[in-house]
Design an enzyme around this catalytic site. Structure first.
Site, PDB file in Angstrom:
ATOM      1  N   ASN A 154      79.571   3.058  80.007  1.00 16.87           N
ATOM      2  CA  ASN A 154      78.115   3.611  79.962  1.00 16.87           C
ATOM      3  C   ASN A 154      77.694   3.640  78.722  1.00 16.87           C
ATOM      4  O   ASN A 154      76.414   3.379  78.544  1.00 16.87           O
ATOM      5  CB  ASN A 154      78.238   5.259  80.333  1.00 16.87           C
ATOM      6  N   CYS A 330      76.310  15.723  70.936  1.00 14.17           N
ATOM      7  CA  CYS A 330      75.993  17.216  70.127  1.00 14.17           C
ATOM      8  C   CYS A 330      77.190  17.916  70.839  1.00 14.17           C
ATOM      9  O   CYS A 330      77.046  18.395  72.219  1.00 14.17           O
ATOM     10  CB  CYS A 330      74.767  17.708  70.692  1.00 14.17           C
TER      11      CYS A 330
HETATM   12  C1  LIG Z   1      76.718   8.903  84.943  1.00 12.83           C
HETATM   13  C2  LIG Z   1      78.286   8.599  85.131  1.00 12.83           C
HETATM   14  C3  LIG Z   1      79.083   9.574  85.595  1.00 12.83           C
HETATM   15  C4  LIG Z   1      78.349  10.856  86.156  1.00 12.83           C
HETATM   16  O1  LIG Z   1      77.593  10.758  87.388  1.00 12.83           O
HETATM   17  P1  LIG Z   1      76.982  11.941  88.042  1.00 12.83           P
HETATM   18  O2  LIG Z   1      76.561  11.396  89.420  1.00 12.83           O
HETATM   19  O3  LIG Z   1      75.873  12.426  87.096  1.00 12.83           O
HETATM   20  O4  LIG Z   1      78.064  13.033  88.129  1.00 12.83           O
HETATM   21  C5  LIG Z   1      80.275   9.239  85.641  1.00 12.83           C
HETATM   22  N1  LIG Z   1      80.804   8.169  85.079  1.00 12.83           N
HETATM   23  C6  LIG Z   1      80.178   7.064  84.455  1.00 12.83           C
HETATM   24  C7  LIG Z   1      80.334   6.001  84.102  1.00 12.83           C
HETATM   25  C8  LIG Z   1      78.581   7.387  84.532  1.00 12.83           C
HETATM   26  O5  LIG Z   1      78.036   6.664  83.772  1.00 12.83           O
END
Ligand SMILES: *Cc1c(COP(=O)(O)O)cnc(C)c1O
Length: 406
Positions: A154, A330
């Site tokens: 991410n 944070c």
């Molecule tokens: C956003 C994200 C999550 C969490 O997803 P939600 O639907 O907000 O719980 C988990 N893993 C990765 C890699 C993400 O980018």
């Protein structure tokens, strides 16, 4: 969205596509049924809407619709996969392997599993963010039941060698789970071709609504099972109880259908814009570095460090008109450097000086041009005010400076 504000934080969440919203609307009032109500048309209507969405999602991934388990998001899907496999396969072993650069949903679920008596290996990654396959294979023991490695990161967009990892899992008879939240709907993801047995993803990172996600669970060769973490009415083949979020699921399905037909062109368009942005910074702004593999990464993401400039401070120069993420997280009392960038071997200062640009469906070239200008100017402004930058320009070796403590 406002005219002046530019949203380049699509890895945090994507705007919900208006076509998705339109598909969802009738399921709030006109079709109010509970998909589990078996004895009247309201329930049947809701159930068939859920079935259709399940097909749309299965179609995107080229899997069987029965292999899709709806959850409240990727966090829940990650928890269900990890804890569910840990409990279901406890007689086979108690060891799980994952990466230090995984999302907190995976890392914290693994830490909980350690408290429950499991053993977890958190592998480091290489400088480019990729797992070392030899190290991964060497970490497997006769107690290993699961390898959990994310498809795309991410923060950096780095894509792991999924096919090779799948082959290692196959060779050692270990289940392969992947958090593919950042990849599904953006690039082709076919778990069956990659040997993935469990895969988590979510609606709100692919232009669908928030609060709805799914876990793919392989049904044949091998037949994978997870112990439910949410008990109740036995929905979703007993793996996840709870009334289905019908409007959300309808939107998630529509988002998958749109992704299937548009993601190829969209990836090409966004890669062009991303490359324009990146080239502009690398060529016009001194001392800028791209973090993570340039070759193996998502088409719409770049993570860049602007040396000697604090990312958080830099963002303040944009007057809240530009949404980005910085490499600082944070925590309770202070700003901590991103653990993902630290795992790539960056020092605290380079991690704090990074910004993540994540583009999406609704960004335009005109916006990218404006971002190039405001970020370049912001960096210049910050450096003009910075004694560190001045010392650096004067040729002072900053590593050798002994900072006085007061
Ligand atoms: C956003 C994200 C999550 C969490 O997803 P939600 O639907 O907000 O719980 C988990 N893993 C990765 C890699 C993400 O980018």
């Amino acid at each position: 969205m406002s005219q002046n504000k530019i949203y380049l934080d699509n890895n945090a969440t994507t705007p919900c596509d208006p076509r998705v919203v339109e598909a969802m609307l009738p399921y709030f009032y006109e079709h109010p049924g509970n998909a589990a109500s078996r004895n009247h048309p309201f329930g049947w209507e809701a159930e068939s809407a859920v079935d259709k969405a399940r097909e749309q999602i299965a179609d995107l991934l080229q899997v069987d619709a029965k292999e899709i388990i709806f959850t409240s998001g990727a966090t829940e899907a990650d928890n269900l996969a990890l804890k569910g496999v840990y409990e279901m396969y406890s007689r086979k072993g108690n060891h799980i392997i994952t990466l230090q650069t995984e999302h907190k949903a995976v890392l914290d679920a693994c830490k909980k599993i350690e408290k429950m008596g499991g053993e977890v290996t958190f592998l480091k990654v290489q400088r480019d963010g990729l797992v070392d396959l030899a190290e991964l294979e060497a970490a497997i023991t006769d107690k290993t039941i699961l390898i959990s490695i994310m498809y795309a990161n991410n923060e950096t967009g780095v894509i792991q060698p999924m096919k090779e990892i799948g082959q290692i899992c196959e060779k050692h008879g270990v289940l392969f789970m992947s958090d593919a939240t950042q990849a599904v709907g953006k690039v082709p993801v076919y778990p069956k071709e990659l040997g993935i047995h469990l895969m988590a993803f979510t609606g709100h990172k692919m232009y669908g609504p928030k609060g709805v996600g799914a876990l793919f669970v392989n049904r044949k060769n091998p037949r994978v099972k997870v112990t439910s973490q949410m008990d109740g009415g036995g929905h979703e083949r007993g793996m996840r109880s709870g009334t289905l979020n019908v409007p959300g699921i309808v939107g998630f399905g529509k988002a998958a259908e749109i992704a299937k037909s548009e993601m190829e062109d969209e990836a090409v368009r966004l890669a062009k814009l991303r490359d324009k942005l990146e080239h502009a910074f690398l060529s016009q702004v001194e001392e800028t570095y791209v973090n993570g593999s340039i070759e193996h990464r998502m088409p719409h993401v770049t993570n860049i460090s602007f040396k000697h400039v604090e990312g958080e401070g830099l963002m303040m120069t944009f007057n809240q008109n530009l949404a980005l993420s910085s490499g600082s997280a944070c925590t309770s009392a202070s700003l901590e450097p991103s653990y993902v960038l630290i795992a790539l071997g960056l020092g605290d200062d380079l991690a704090h000086s990074s910004l993540r640009f994540s583009l999406g469906r609704f960004n335009t070239e005109e916006e990218i041009d404006r971002v190039i200008d405001s970020v370049s100017q912001g960096v210049q402004h910050m450096r003009d005010l910075s004694p560190i930058w001045e010392m650096y320009k004067d040729g002072v070796d900053l590593e050798s400076v002994v900072w006085q403590e007061h």
